[in-house]
Design a protein around this motif. Structure first.
Motif, PDB file in Angstrom:
ATOM      1  N   LEU A 222       0.828  -1.209   0.000  1.00 34.73           N
ATOM      2  CA  LEU A 222       0.000   0.000   0.000  1.00 34.73           C
ATOM      3  C   LEU A 222       0.859   1.255   0.000  1.00 34.73           C
ATOM      4  N   HIS A 223       2.166   1.086   0.089  1.00 35.65           N
ATOM      5  CA  HIS A 223       3.060   2.267   0.142  1.00 35.65           C
ATOM      6  C   HIS A 223       4.046   2.129  -1.017  1.00 35.65           C
ATOM      7  N   GLY A 224       5.336   1.950  -0.726  1.00 34.05           N
ATOM      8  CA  GLY A 224       6.327   1.920  -1.812  1.00 34.05           C
ATOM      9  C   GLY A 224       6.189   0.723  -2.724  1.00 34.05           C
ATOM     10  N   LYS A 256      -8.384  -2.804  -4.931  1.00 37.05           N
ATOM     11  CA  LYS A 256      -7.713  -1.544  -5.243  1.00 37.05           C
ATOM     12  C   LYS A 256      -6.985  -1.649  -6.586  1.00 37.05           C
ATOM     13  N   ILE A 257      -7.010  -0.565  -7.333  1.00 36.10           N
ATOM     14  CA  ILE A 257      -6.254  -0.509  -8.587  1.00 36.10           C
ATOM     15  C   ILE A 257      -4.907   0.093  -8.225  1.00 36.10           C
ATOM     16  N   PHE A 260      -3.118   3.958  -8.102  1.00 40.24           N
ATOM     17  CA  PHE A 260      -4.186   4.974  -8.095  1.00 40.24           C
ATOM     18  C   PHE A 260      -4.620   5.241  -6.664  1.00 40.24           C
ATOM     19  N   GLY A 261      -5.064   6.474  -6.443  1.00 40.87           N
ATOM     20  CA  GLY A 261      -5.590   6.848  -5.135  1.00 40.87           C
ATOM     21  C   GLY A 261      -4.480   7.313  -4.223  1.00 40.87           C
ATOM     22  N   ARG A 263      -4.035   9.115  -0.003  1.00 40.61           N
ATOM     23  CA  ARG A 263      -4.677   9.672   1.187  1.00 40.61           C
ATOM     24  C   ARG A 263      -4.803  11.202   1.083  1.00 40.61           C
ATOM     25  N   ASN A 314      -1.191   8.015  -8.816  1.00 39.06           N
ATOM     26  CA  ASN A 314      -0.245   8.515  -7.823  1.00 39.06           C
ATOM     27  C   ASN A 314       1.180   8.314  -8.351  1.00 39.06           C
ATOM     28  N   ASP A 316       3.347   6.205  -7.964  1.00 41.44           N
ATOM     29  CA  ASP A 316       3.780   4.865  -8.339  1.00 41.44           C
ATOM     30  C   ASP A 316       3.288   4.422  -9.710  1.00 41.44           C
TER      31      ASP A 316
HETATM   32  N1  ACO Z   1      -8.592   1.647  -6.558  1.00 45.25           N
HETATM   33  C1  ACO Z   1      -9.940   1.616  -6.393  1.00 45.25           C
HETATM   34  N2  ACO Z   1     -10.570   2.289  -5.432  1.00 45.25           N
HETATM   35  C2  ACO Z   1      -9.817   3.026  -4.618  1.00 45.25           C
HETATM   36  C3  ACO Z   1      -8.424   3.110  -4.727  1.00 45.25           C
HETATM   37  C4  ACO Z   1      -7.810   2.389  -5.756  1.00 45.25           C
HETATM   38  N3  ACO Z   1      -6.517   2.390  -5.936  1.00 45.25           N
HETATM   39  N4  ACO Z   1      -7.945   3.895  -3.765  1.00 45.25           N
HETATM   40  C5  ACO Z   1      -8.993   4.308  -3.047  1.00 45.25           C
HETATM   41  N5  ACO Z   1     -10.142   3.783  -3.562  1.00 45.25           N
HETATM   42  C6  ACO Z   1     -11.508   3.985  -3.091  1.00 45.25           C
HETATM   43  C7  ACO Z   1     -11.782   3.073  -1.903  1.00 45.25           C
HETATM   44  O1  ACO Z   1     -12.305   1.841  -2.282  1.00 45.25           O
HETATM   45  C8  ACO Z   1     -12.760   3.901  -1.094  1.00 45.25           C
HETATM   46  O2  ACO Z   1     -14.026   3.802  -1.681  1.00 45.25           O
HETATM   47  P1  ACO Z   1     -15.352   3.765  -0.759  1.00 45.25           P
HETATM   48  O3  ACO Z   1     -15.330   5.059  -0.006  1.00 45.25           O
HETATM   49  O4  ACO Z   1     -16.456   3.641  -1.732  1.00 45.25           O
HETATM   50  O5  ACO Z   1     -15.183   2.577   0.150  1.00 45.25           O
HETATM   51  C9  ACO Z   1     -12.281   5.333  -1.311  1.00 45.25           C
HETATM   52  O6  ACO Z   1     -11.610   5.321  -2.579  1.00 45.25           O
HETATM   53  C10 ACO Z   1     -11.329   5.786  -0.233  1.00 45.25           C
HETATM   54  O7  ACO Z   1     -10.274   4.828  -0.165  1.00 45.25           O
HETATM   55  P2  ACO Z   1      -9.409   4.512   1.101  1.00 45.25           P
HETATM   56  O8  ACO Z   1      -8.780   3.162   0.940  1.00 45.25           O
HETATM   57  O9  ACO Z   1     -10.204   4.761   2.329  1.00 45.25           O
HETATM   58  O10 ACO Z   1      -8.324   5.649   0.953  1.00 45.25           O
HETATM   59  P3  ACO Z   1      -7.006   5.735   1.791  1.00 45.25           P
HETATM   60  O11 ACO Z   1      -6.696   7.160   1.891  1.00 45.25           O
HETATM   61  O12 ACO Z   1      -7.088   4.939   3.043  1.00 45.25           O
HETATM   62  O13 ACO Z   1      -5.981   4.954   0.843  1.00 45.25           O
HETATM   63  C11 ACO Z   1      -4.230   4.355  -0.542  1.00 45.25           C
HETATM   64  C12 ACO Z   1      -4.947   5.513   0.162  1.00 45.25           C
HETATM   65  C13 ACO Z   1      -3.756   3.315   0.519  1.00 45.25           C
HETATM   66  C14 ACO Z   1      -3.013   4.894  -1.263  1.00 45.25           C
HETATM   67  C15 ACO Z   1      -5.221   3.700  -1.529  1.00 45.25           C
HETATM   68  O14 ACO Z   1      -5.632   4.655  -2.498  1.00 45.25           O
HETATM   69  C16 ACO Z   1      -4.637   2.482  -2.208  1.00 45.25           C
HETATM   70  O15 ACO Z   1      -4.636   1.393  -1.616  1.00 45.25           O
HETATM   71  N6  ACO Z   1      -4.119   2.635  -3.487  1.00 45.25           N
HETATM   72  C17 ACO Z   1      -3.532   1.530  -4.189  1.00 45.25           C
HETATM   73  C18 ACO Z   1      -2.122   1.267  -3.705  1.00 45.25           C
HETATM   74  C19 ACO Z   1      -1.160   2.366  -4.129  1.00 45.25           C
HETATM   75  O16 ACO Z   1      -1.120   2.760  -5.283  1.00 45.25           O
HETATM   76  N7  ACO Z   1      -0.333   2.824  -3.169  1.00 45.25           N
HETATM   77  C20 ACO Z   1       0.678   3.838  -3.399  1.00 45.25           C
HETATM   78  C21 ACO Z   1       0.309   5.120  -2.730  1.00 45.25           C
HETATM   79  S1  ACO Z   1       1.492   6.378  -3.043  1.00 45.25           S
HETATM   80  C22 ACO Z   1       2.761   5.972  -2.038  1.00 45.25           C
HETATM   81  O17 ACO Z   1       2.623   5.371  -1.009  1.00 45.25           O
HETATM   82  C23 ACO Z   1       4.074   6.380  -2.453  1.00 45.25           C
END
Ligand code: ACO
Length: 380
Positions: A222-224, A256-257, A260-261, A263, A314, A316
């Motif tokens: 979920l991070h790097g 999760k995709i 994408f996404g 915090r 994002n 990544d």
């Molecule tokens: N794909 C699909 N849906 C997503 C995604 C995603 N990648 N990210 C968030 N959502 C949706 C969630 O399902 C949720 O929907 P809901 O409200 O209908 O349940 C809403 O968006 C909020 O998502 P959360 O998981 O609560 O958001 P949070 O802030 O906790 O998560 C995170 C952030 C962990 C980065 C998340 O977006 C994720 O898991 N992404 C995929 C992994 C990723 O790319 N990580 C790298 C992040 S950048 C970095 O660390 C350098």
């Protein structure tokens, strides 16, 4: 002490510190290091100059930068005993685990001194920035059964890393693109690994332990670890035509995709925009990447389906494609992220120890009370 009783899962929105290292505006897509926009640093600075800025809070003068670069060149080699230790690591082990172990091992060799000693701070900063890339490259060669390549003093930071990794001098454009990637990944406010570094720092332990704990945190998917998974996903999708159904299936199964996404960002991460441009530069020079069209379609489809929730690429998402074009194996993407993020972790370490208060949050207890101990032979 004021009691805060509202529980925020993942500490979302809870300020953990006062910091002047970096700033993010997730609605506008702004990222600044020490007040300077990431686009300016990516275009005009180098990773080492940016590291100096992050850690010491100001851009270096010409002489200060030259001294810093010189010290880092001088400290790039790792001790034979660390190399010997790394030779015992299993070749099948993940390079992030190898890096975490090796970073922690540095603490065995460089004795701990007072944290208010500026010379010790400087020495630790230089050693970590200098040696982490050497350790990443050494593990890569050793797991292939080769001897590690010694760093080359005539090459700058990024060119030297690519040289140690591939055993040949890199193309200058590839080295510059790689250096920009490091700048883009150097710092990003209080993310999970930086928070982990700060918590460890707050116990006043040594900086090698601080970096080792942050490396462990960065390793998670979920991070790097997400950039590695982005490539696996692009591979699985296989063609532009499959993108729509692939995304719909992930949404339907609430998966999760990857890439994408975020915090904080609710628009496209500004680093993703720059990385995409870097990728295009590399494709122009070294040839097109079959996955790029899939990535573009994926970005379009995800924006269409999830854009209103603020789900955009994002950092990544495009970094994996850039590293792939630089012939970097996918399980090294996260260690490379760590090479870059060491400078952010150290900036926060330095900030933490100068105004330290040990992290000791509280909890909301959800268990029971006044239970009776039942001897084992009386239990069902
Ligand atoms: N794909 C699909 N849906 C997503 C995604 C995603 N990648 N990210 C968030 N959502 C949706 C969630 O399902 C949720 O929907 P809901 O409200 O209908 O349940 C809403 O968006 C909020 O998502 P959360 O998981 O609560 O958001 P949070 O802030 O906790 O998560 C995170 C952030 C962990 C980065 C998340 O977006 C994720 O898991 N992404 C995929 C992994 C990723 O790319 N990580 C790298 C992040 S950048 C970095 O660390 C350098």
């Amino acid at each position: 002490m004021t009691a805060i009783s509202e529980f925020k899962p993942g500490l979302e929105g809870v300020p953990a510190t006062l910091s002047s290292v970096s700033y993010v505006d997730g609605q506008k897509g702004i990222l600044e290091y020490r007040g300077i926009g990431i686009e300016q640093l990516a275009n005009q600075s180098t990773f080492l100059e940016t590291s100096y800025l992050l850690i010491w809070g100001k851009l270096p003068t010409k002489d200060e930068l030259a001294d810093f670069e010189h010290e880092i060149r001088y400290h790039r080699r790792i001790k034979y005993r660390i190399r010997d230790m790394m030779k015992c690591f299993p070749e099948s082990g993940h390079p992030m685990d190898a890096l975490q172990t090796s970073a922690a091992a540095l603490g065995l060799f460089y004795s701990r001194r007072a944290l208010d000693n500026p010379e010790y701070i400087r020495e630790a900063v230089v050693r970590l920035l200098a040696k982490i890339p050497t350790m990443v490259a050494a593990f890569q060669l050793m797991r292939k059964g080769n001897d590690p390549v010694q760093p080359r003093d005539d090459l700058d930071y990024s060119a030297n890393f690519l040289y140690m990794l591939n055993e040949r001098e890199p193309d200058p454009i590839a080295a510059r693109v790689f250096d920009v990637c490091l700048t883009l990944h150097a710092e990003h406010t209080i993310n999970a690994s930086t928070f982990s570094a700060m918590v460890t720092a707050s116990t006043l332990t040594d900086p090698y332990a601080v970096v080792a704990s942050a490396v462990g945190t960065l390793a998670g998917p979920l991070h790097g670890g997400a950039n590695e998974e982005v490539l696996t996903m692009l591979e699985e999708i296989g063609s532009v035509e499959n993108v729509g159904s692939y995304v719909d299936n992930l949404i339907a199964t609430k998966s999760k995709i990857m890439g994408f996404g975020h915090r904080v960002y609710k628009v496209k991460d500004p680093r993703a925009t720059i990385l995409q441009q870097l990728g295009e530069q590399l494709f122009e020079r070294f040839g097109h990447d079959e996955y790029y069209e899939i990535a573009l379609e994926l970005e379009r489809v995800v924006a269409d389906r999830l854009g209103e929730k603020g789900i955009y690429p994002n950092v990544d998402f495009y970094s994996g494609l850039v590293y792939r074009k630089l012939n970097i194996p996918s399980d090294l993407f996260t260690p490379i992220f760590a090479i870059a993020r060491v400078s952010g972790w150290l900036a926060h370490w330095k900030e933490q120890i100068t105004k330290n208060r040990i992290f000791r949050p509280t909890q909301i207890y959800t268990g029971s009370h006044n239970e009776t101990y039942v001897p084992i032979h009386e239990r069902n």
